[in-house]
Design a protein around this motif. Sequence first.
Motif, PDB file in Angstrom:
ATOM      1  N   LEU A  45      75.919 -60.374  98.016  1.00 31.53           N
ATOM      2  CA  LEU A  45      76.801 -61.114  97.106  1.00 31.53           C
ATOM      3  C   LEU A  45      78.152 -61.384  97.754  1.00 31.53           C
ATOM      4  N   LEU A  46      78.671 -60.400  98.443  1.00 31.98           N
ATOM      5  CA  LEU A  46      79.974 -60.534  99.101  1.00 31.98           C
ATOM      6  C   LEU A  46      79.955 -61.591 100.197  1.00 31.98           C
ATOM      7  N   THR A  47      78.909 -61.580 101.003  1.00 29.08           N
ATOM      8  CA  THR A  47      78.882 -62.416 102.197  1.00 29.08           C
ATOM      9  C   THR A  47      78.125 -63.731 102.056  1.00 29.08           C
ATOM     10  N   GLY A  48      77.232 -63.809 101.074  1.00 25.46           N
ATOM     11  CA  GLY A  48      76.385 -64.988 100.956  1.00 25.46           C
ATOM     12  C   GLY A  48      75.289 -65.010 102.006  1.00 25.46           C
ATOM     13  N   ARG A  49      75.063 -63.869 102.666  1.00 27.94           N
ATOM     14  CA  ARG A  49      74.035 -63.766 103.702  1.00 27.94           C
ATOM     15  C   ARG A  49      72.831 -62.994 103.193  1.00 27.94           C
TER      16      ARG A  49
END
Length: 138
Positions: A45-49
């Motif tokens: 969620l934080l990184t979009g990875r």
Amino acid sequence: MSDTILLQLSGQLLTAYGYGAPEFESGIYTCQSDVYSFGVVMLELLTGRKSYDRTRNRGEQFLVRWAIPQLHDIDALSRMVDPSLNGEYPAKSLSHFADIISRCVQSEPEFRPPMSEVVQDLVEMIRRERRSNESIGD
């Protein structure tokens, strides 16, 4: 299939795709393993990875391995945030969120917090942000 075999298979799959806690490789599965997996989801969620992305450079394929060294460096942390957020997030909450993630993805299960503590920390982070926004709006 027996429960033991299913558990081993699911642990191997979780590990192969970057969600499995390190202890899965030894066939150990506990509630703290779930905390690790939840930490990986928060990191996504934080990184979009993705938790595992074989199209990335070797050092960046496993999200946790790539992210851990950067979670306590505010500049690196800011650079690893999902670009689709367009910088629209509170910096203080970002560092709190990164701290929670960091504790969840500890390699040693005994150093991971219980899930109840993770939830409590997330709720408190949201409350702080709401209070901050209310005081700005006054």
